[in-house]
Design a protein around this motif. Structure first.
Motif, PDB file in Angstrom:
ATOM      1  N   VAL A  81      -1.382  -3.305   0.951  1.00 20.64           N
ATOM      2  CA  VAL A  81      -2.048  -3.086  -0.350  1.00 20.64           C
ATOM      3  C   VAL A  81      -3.252  -4.012  -0.475  1.00 20.64           C
ATOM      4  CG1 VAL A  81      -1.765  -3.390  -2.852  1.00 20.64           C
ATOM      5  CG2 VAL A  81       0.009  -2.221  -1.516  1.00 20.64           C
ATOM      6  N   VAL A  82      -3.098  -5.260  -0.125  1.00 23.67           N
ATOM      7  CA  VAL A  82      -4.213  -6.196  -0.215  1.00 23.67           C
ATOM      8  C   VAL A  82      -5.344  -5.772   0.717  1.00 23.67           C
ATOM      9  CG1 VAL A  82      -4.925  -8.574   0.289  1.00 23.67           C
ATOM     10  CG2 VAL A  82      -2.839  -8.138  -1.005  1.00 23.67           C
ATOM     11  N   ARG A  83      -4.999  -5.320   1.893  1.00 27.19           N
ATOM     12  CA  ARG A  83      -6.023  -4.873   2.848  1.00 27.19           C
ATOM     13  C   ARG A  83      -6.752  -3.626   2.345  1.00 27.19           C
ATOM     14  NH1 ARG A  83      -5.076  -3.935   9.280  1.00 27.19           N
ATOM     15  NH2 ARG A  83      -7.259  -3.533   9.735  1.00 27.19           N
ATOM     16  N   LYS A  84      -6.013  -2.716   1.717  1.00 21.72           N
ATOM     17  CA  LYS A  84      -6.635  -1.508   1.170  1.00 21.72           C
ATOM     18  C   LYS A  84      -7.563  -1.856   0.009  1.00 21.72           C
ATOM     19  CE  LYS A  84      -5.825   3.000  -0.659  1.00 21.72           C
ATOM     20  NZ  LYS A  84      -5.031   4.163  -0.701  1.00 21.72           N
ATOM     21  N   ILE A  85      -7.129  -2.784  -0.840  1.00 21.23           N
ATOM     22  CA  ILE A  85      -7.973  -3.208  -1.973  1.00 21.23           C
ATOM     23  C   ILE A  85      -9.231  -3.899  -1.462  1.00 21.23           C
ATOM     24  CG2 ILE A  85      -8.091  -4.815  -3.925  1.00 21.23           C
ATOM     25  CD1 ILE A  85      -5.140  -4.190  -4.453  1.00 21.23           C
ATOM     26  N   ALA A  86      -9.101  -4.689  -0.401  1.00 23.08           N
ATOM     27  CA  ALA A  86     -10.253  -5.395   0.143  1.00 23.08           C
ATOM     28  C   ALA A  86     -11.269  -4.432   0.750  1.00 23.08           C
ATOM     29  CB  ALA A  86      -9.794  -6.400   1.190  1.00 23.08           C
ATOM     30  N   ARG A  87     -10.838  -3.303   1.266  1.00 26.01           N
ATOM     31  CA  ARG A  87     -11.740  -2.311   1.862  1.00 26.01           C
ATOM     32  C   ARG A  87     -12.538  -1.580   0.786  1.00 26.01           C
ATOM     33  NH1 ARG A  87      -8.569   0.931   6.607  1.00 26.01           N
ATOM     34  NH2 ARG A  87      -8.133  -0.861   7.908  1.00 26.01           N
ATOM     35  N   ASP A  88     -11.916  -1.370  -0.350  1.00 27.00           N
ATOM     36  CA  ASP A  88     -12.555  -0.585  -1.419  1.00 27.00           C
ATOM     37  C   ASP A  88     -13.572  -1.380  -2.153  1.00 27.00           C
ATOM     38  OD1 ASP A  88     -10.969   1.531  -0.751  1.00 27.00           O
ATOM     39  OD2 ASP A  88      -9.500   1.141  -2.312  1.00 27.00           O
TER      40      ASP A  88
END
Length: 83
Positions: A76-83
């Motif tokens: 989740v943190v990685r997905k948020i960081a990509r967006d």
């Protein structure tokens, strides 16, 4: 007087023997292989009952849930960081 000297020498020899035994025990306890073996046994006893050899499923499930939670959080943190 000679009796007192002989008794004192025996006491000194006994104290020396006890000190040697104590040092041997301490050297055994702080030896790296002994420490590793003790820690492995401690960790293993958390997941396996040492008397019966049966797995401790409650502790295994707790760790598995923690790892799964960490993986989900990381994703989740990685997905948020990509967006």
């Amino acid at each position: 007087m000679t009796n007192d000297v002989a008794a004192l020498e025996r006491e000194i020899e006994q104290a020396r023997d006890r000190l040697t035994d104590t040092l041997d025990q301490l050297l055994y306890r702080v030896h790296p292989k002994t420490i590793v073996s003790r820690e492995v046994t401690t960790l293993k006893s958390h997941f396996v009952d040492l008397d019966t050899g049966a797995p401790r499923t409650d502790n295994i499930l707790k760790v598995a849930a923690g790892v799964a939670g960490f993986v989900v959080l990381f994703a989740v943190v990685r997905k948020i960081a990509r967006d």
